[in-house]
Design a protein around this motif. Structure first.
Motif, PDB file in Angstrom:
ATOM      1  N   GLY A   1       0.836  -1.200   0.000  1.00 32.73           N
ATOM      2  CA  GLY A   1       0.000   0.000   0.000  1.00 32.73           C
ATOM      3  C   GLY A   1       0.862   1.238   0.000  1.00 32.73           C
ATOM      4  O   GLY A   1       1.824   1.342  -0.757  1.00 32.73           O
ATOM      5  N   LYS A   2       0.554   2.187   0.868  1.00 29.07           N
ATOM      6  CA  LYS A   2       1.342   3.426   0.947  1.00 29.07           C
ATOM      7  C   LYS A   2       2.778   3.134   1.363  1.00 29.07           C
ATOM      8  O   LYS A   2       3.710   3.747   0.878  1.00 29.07           O
ATOM      9  N   LYS A   3       2.929   2.193   2.288  1.00 32.31           N
ATOM     10  CA  LYS A   3       4.256   1.754   2.718  1.00 32.31           C
ATOM     11  C   LYS A   3       4.317   0.243   2.570  1.00 32.31           C
ATOM     12  O   LYS A   3       3.342  -0.450   2.814  1.00 32.31           O
TER      13      LYS A   3
END
Length: 109
Positions: free
Chosen positions: A74-76
């Motif tokens: 995902g984002k990280k």
């Protein structure tokens, strides 16, 4: 009744076809995740365990192929044991219910 992940893991790892090296890696991943290390890699585990980087790479691949370990991109990028936790809760529930579907569950995932 809350069920402890580590208790369930130790209780059912053999039924889930997890070997002892995989078990120790899962426990170490769980430990590191508990310390807020979201990205646990074979390189990091190699510093903390007596397994070689080659062995750890193979164990990671095996756990991913078995559907027990997930890399969330995902984002990280982070690692997750949620698929294994879900499987353990299902197995525990079926075991307590005395379900004959336990064989099906263990052999079709």
């Amino acid at each position: 009744e809350a069920l402890d992940f580590r208790y369930l893991l130790l209780e059912y790892y053999k039924k889930l076809r997890i070997n002892e090296n995989e078990l120790s890696v899962i426990l170490m991943i769980d430990h590191l995740l508990g310390q807020k290390n979201n990205l646990v890699t074979p390189d990091i585990l190699c510093l903390k365990m007596n397994l070689s980087i080659k062995e750890l790479d193979k164990i990671f691949v095996d756990l991913i192929e078995k559907g027990y370990l997930l890399f969330d991109t995902g984002k990280k990028i982070k690692i997750s044991l949620k698929p294994l936790q879900k499987k353990l809760y299902e197995v525990s529930w079926l075991q307590k219910a005395g379900s004959t579907n336990l064989y099906f569950l263990l052999n079709h995932f």
